[in-house]
Structures are given as C-alpha cells and as structure tokens.
Motif scaffolding. Structure first.
Motif, mmCIF file in Angstrom:
data_model
loop_
_atom_site.group_PDB
_atom_site.id
_atom_site.type_symbol
_atom_site.label_atom_id
_atom_site.label_comp_id
_atom_site.label_asym_id
_atom_site.label_seq_id
_atom_site.Cartn_x
_atom_site.Cartn_y
_atom_site.Cartn_z
ATOM 1 N N ALA A 1 -17.568 -23.196 15.962
ATOM 2 C CA ALA A 1 -18.848 -23.907 15.821
ATOM 3 C C ALA A 1 -19.423 -24.224 17.196
ATOM 4 C CB ALA A 1 -18.658 -25.187 15.014
ATOM 5 N N GLN A 2 -20.710 -24.089 17.286
ATOM 6 C CA GLN A 2 -21.386 -24.298 18.559
ATOM 7 C C GLN A 2 -21.822 -25.749 18.772
ATOM 8 O OE1 GLN A 2 -21.651 -21.841 20.926
ATOM 9 N NE2 GLN A 2 -20.304 -20.791 19.492
ATOM 10 N N ASN A 3 -21.992 -26.499 17.689
ATOM 11 C CA ASN A 3 -22.442 -27.881 17.832
ATOM 12 C C ASN A 3 -22.053 -28.684 16.597
ATOM 13 O OD1 ASN A 3 -24.504 -27.402 15.810
ATOM 14 N ND2 ASN A 3 -25.629 -26.310 17.408
ATOM 15 N N VAL A 4 -22.352 -29.972 16.638
ATOM 16 C CA VAL A 4 -21.976 -30.874 15.555
ATOM 17 C C VAL A 4 -22.689 -30.494 14.256
ATOM 18 C CG1 VAL A 4 -22.037 -33.284 14.776
ATOM 19 C CG2 VAL A 4 -21.443 -32.758 17.136
ATOM 20 N N GLU A 5 -23.940 -30.057 14.357
ATOM 21 C CA GLU A 5 -24.678 -29.666 13.161
ATOM 22 C C GLU A 5 -23.993 -28.490 12.456
ATOM 23 O OE1 GLU A 5 -26.248 -30.109 16.166
ATOM 24 O OE2 GLU A 5 -27.226 -32.006 15.704
ATOM 25 N N ASP A 6 -23.543 -27.517 13.241
ATOM 26 C CA ASP A 6 -22.814 -26.383 12.670
ATOM 27 C C ASP A 6 -21.531 -26.861 11.986
ATOM 28 O OD1 ASP A 6 -24.726 -24.656 13.638
ATOM 29 O OD2 ASP A 6 -23.500 -23.915 15.306
ATOM 30 N N MET A 7 -20.838 -27.795 12.628
ATOM 31 C CA MET A 7 -19.609 -28.332 12.060
ATOM 32 C C MET A 7 -19.880 -29.010 10.716
ATOM 33 S SD MET A 7 -17.738 -30.021 15.315
ATOM 34 C CE MET A 7 -16.777 -29.058 16.449
ATOM 35 N N MET A 8 -20.944 -29.782 10.654
ATOM 36 C CA MET A 8 -21.283 -30.489 9.420
ATOM 37 C C MET A 8 -21.645 -29.497 8.311
ATOM 38 S SD MET A 8 -20.637 -33.545 10.117
ATOM 39 C CE MET A 8 -21.302 -34.382 8.708
ATOM 40 N N LYS A 9 -22.382 -28.459 8.638
ATOM 41 C CA LYS A 9 -22.761 -27.425 7.665
ATOM 42 C C LYS A 9 -21.513 -26.707 7.154
ATOM 43 C CE LYS A 9 -25.579 -24.340 5.684
ATOM 44 N NZ LYS A 9 -25.230 -24.233 4.304
ATOM 45 N N LEU A 10 -20.607 -26.361 8.064
ATOM 46 C CA LEU A 10 -19.359 -25.705 7.666
ATOM 47 C C LEU A 10 -18.554 -26.595 6.727
ATOM 48 C CD1 LEU A 10 -18.310 -24.132 11.070
ATOM 49 C CD2 LEU A 10 -18.989 -22.886 9.011
ATOM 50 N N GLN A 11 -18.478 -27.881 7.057
ATOM 51 C CA GLN A 11 -17.739 -28.837 6.226
ATOM 52 C C GLN A 11 -18.359 -28.930 4.838
ATOM 53 O OE1 GLN A 11 -14.948 -30.508 6.887
ATOM 54 N NE2 GLN A 11 -14.922 -31.699 5.027
ATOM 55 N N GLN A 12 -19.666 -29.020 4.775
ATOM 56 C CA GLN A 12 -20.363 -29.120 3.495
ATOM 57 C C GLN A 12 -20.126 -27.865 2.644
ATOM 58 O OE1 GLN A 12 -24.616 -29.337 3.919
ATOM 59 N NE2 GLN A 12 -24.925 -30.048 1.839
ATOM 60 N N ASP A 13 -20.242 -26.698 3.248
ATOM 61 C CA ASP A 13 -20.013 -25.439 2.523
ATOM 62 C C ASP A 13 -18.574 -25.335 2.036
ATOM 63 O OD1 ASP A 13 -22.652 -24.761 2.989
ATOM 64 O OD2 ASP A 13 -22.195 -23.380 4.637
ATOM 65 N N TYR A 14 -17.650 -25.713 2.903
ATOM 66 C CA TYR A 14 -16.224 -25.666 2.545
ATOM 67 C C TYR A 14 -15.941 -26.567 1.339
ATOM 68 C CZ TYR A 14 -11.222 -26.673 2.838
ATOM 69 O OH TYR A 14 -9.903 -26.857 2.538
ATOM 70 N N LEU A 15 -16.426 -27.786 1.382
ATOM 71 C CA LEU A 15 -16.183 -28.726 0.286
ATOM 72 C C LEU A 15 -16.813 -28.237 -1.019
ATOM 73 C CD1 LEU A 15 -16.567 -32.152 2.090
ATOM 74 C CD2 LEU A 15 -14.473 -31.083 1.267
ATOM 75 N N ARG A 16 -18.012 -27.680 -0.945
ATOM 76 C CA ARG A 16 -18.675 -27.162 -2.144
ATOM 77 C C ARG A 16 -17.851 -26.034 -2.763
ATOM 78 N NH1 ARG A 16 -21.087 -22.839 -2.678
ATOM 79 N NH2 ARG A 16 -21.539 -22.528 -0.481
ATOM 80 N N ARG A 17 -17.410 -25.089 -1.912
ATOM 81 C CA ARG A 17 -16.609 -23.962 -2.419
ATOM 82 C C ARG A 17 -15.286 -24.449 -3.015
ATOM 83 N NH1 ARG A 17 -18.286 -21.591 2.545
ATOM 84 N NH2 ARG A 17 -16.210 -22.064 3.371
ATOM 85 N N GLN A 18 -14.660 -25.436 -2.378
ATOM 86 C CA GLN A 18 -13.384 -25.945 -2.877
ATOM 87 C C GLN A 18 -13.555 -26.629 -4.232
ATOM 88 O OE1 GLN A 18 -11.421 -24.002 -1.072
ATOM 89 N NE2 GLN A 18 -9.946 -25.636 -1.251
ATOM 90 N N MET A 19 -14.625 -27.374 -4.407
ATOM 91 C CA MET A 19 -14.853 -28.049 -5.685
ATOM 92 C C MET A 19 -15.106 -27.029 -6.791
ATOM 93 S SD MET A 19 -14.186 -31.091 -5.077
ATOM 94 C CE MET A 19 -14.582 -31.750 -6.667
ATOM 95 N N GLU A 20 -15.864 -25.979 -6.496
ATOM 96 C CA GLU A 20 -16.097 -24.919 -7.479
ATOM 97 C C GLU A 20 -14.779 -24.242 -7.843
ATOM 98 O OE1 GLU A 20 -18.955 -22.387 -5.561
ATOM 99 O OE2 GLU A 20 -20.608 -23.782 -5.922
ATOM 100 N N SER A 21 -13.985 -23.959 -6.835
ATOM 101 C CA SER A 21 -12.698 -23.305 -7.046
ATOM 102 C C SER A 21 -11.763 -24.190 -7.870
ATOM 103 C CB SER A 21 -12.064 -22.970 -5.691
ATOM 104 O OG SER A 21 -10.814 -22.381 -5.855
ATOM 105 N N LEU A 22 -11.712 -25.460 -7.554
ATOM 106 C CA LEU A 22 -10.847 -26.383 -8.298
ATOM 107 C C LEU A 22 -11.236 -26.459 -9.772
ATOM 108 C CD1 LEU A 22 -10.398 -29.321 -5.779
ATOM 109 C CD2 LEU A 22 -8.599 -27.867 -6.703
ATOM 110 N N GLY A 23 -12.526 -26.462 -10.047
ATOM 111 C CA GLY A 23 -12.979 -26.510 -11.440
ATOM 112 C C GLY A 23 -12.515 -25.291 -12.219
ATOM 113 N N GLU A 24 -12.708 -24.109 -11.649
ATOM 114 C CA GLU A 24 -12.283 -22.871 -12.300
ATOM 115 C C GLU A 24 -10.764 -22.819 -12.450
ATOM 116 O OE1 GLU A 24 -12.290 -19.391 -14.282
ATOM 117 O OE2 GLU A 24 -14.029 -20.643 -13.838
ATOM 118 N N GLN A 25 -10.061 -23.214 -11.412
ATOM 119 C CA GLN A 25 -8.592 -23.188 -11.469
ATOM 120 C C GLN A 25 -8.060 -24.173 -12.496
ATOM 121 O OE1 GLN A 25 -7.528 -23.792 -7.392
ATOM 122 N NE2 GLN A 25 -7.851 -21.645 -6.862
ATOM 123 N N ALA A 26 -8.691 -25.315 -12.627
ATOM 124 C CA ALA A 26 -8.245 -26.297 -13.624
ATOM 125 C C ALA A 26 -8.389 -25.716 -15.029
ATOM 126 C CB ALA A 26 -9.047 -27.589 -13.490
#
Length: 128
Positions: free
Chosen positions: A82-107
C-alpha cells in the motif's frame, strides 16, 4: 519510500522485510497444510461409515480454515504494498467484505454437510 498526505512514510527496507516475512510465513503455512492434508487423507483411509461423515465435515472445516488463512496472507501481501493510509483502509474494507461473504457461504455449506453426516451416522447405526 512512499509518503501520503499525513507524512506517514514506510521505508523501502521495512517494506522489503515485511514482504519477505509474509512470503516465509506463507511457505511455512503451505508446508504445514501439505502435511495436514496428508494426515487427513491417511485418517480417512481407515475410517468406517460413521467416521466418513465426520471426516467430510472435518475436511470441509480444514479447507475453510485454509481459505481464510490464504485470504489473510493475500491481504497482508497487498497491505505491505500500500502506498498510503487511504489505500490501506480500502484494502481493509475489501478484505472484510470478502471475508463476511465467504463466512456466510461456508456456514451454509458446513451446516448442510454436518446435517448429512448426522443423518448418515443415524442410518448406519439403524442398520446394525
């Protein structure tokens, strides 16, 4: 070095060190997962009908864990680039969204597998 608007800097050496650390941890995890998969396979070879259902549920749980750790490693690799804090925040948001979708399907999948394992075990017990 990358600099954002807040003056936050990540030295290139630190970025390189972090990337190498993630790569080393990834290799160690992959080796561990290889050994674990082999152990699960060996255990399944000697399982009976009741254990087969449990082995399927266990294998699915192991695969889910592997998927989540894999996603975490990918996230870490993206984060160190990541080049800056904004990129880090975007990556974190995308990661959490994908993980929640994955957890729902896996459950849902896990629930179906567990239900099938219990039903199969009950049928095997009734046949005796």
């Amino acid at each position: 070095m990358s600099t954002d608007k807040t003056g936050f800097e990540i030295p290139d050496q630190m970025r390189d060190f972090a990337e190498k650390s993630v790569d080393q941890a990834r290799k160690a995890f992959d080796d561990f997962m290889g050994a674990t998969h082999k152990a699960v396979s060996n255990a399944e070879d000697s399982a009976n009908a009741v254990q087969a259902g449990a082995a399927d549920v266990n294998k699915k749980a192991l695969n889910y864990a592997e998927e989540h750790v894999d996603a975490a490693f990918k996230f870490a690799q993206e984060l160190v680039k990541a080049q800056n804090v904004e990129d880090m925040m975007k990556l974190q948001q995308d990661y959490l969204r994908r993980q929640m979708e994955s957890l729902g399907e896996q459950a849902r999948e896990f629930s179906n597998s567990a239900t099938k394992a219990v039903q199969d075990a009950a049928k095997a017990t009734q046949k005796k």
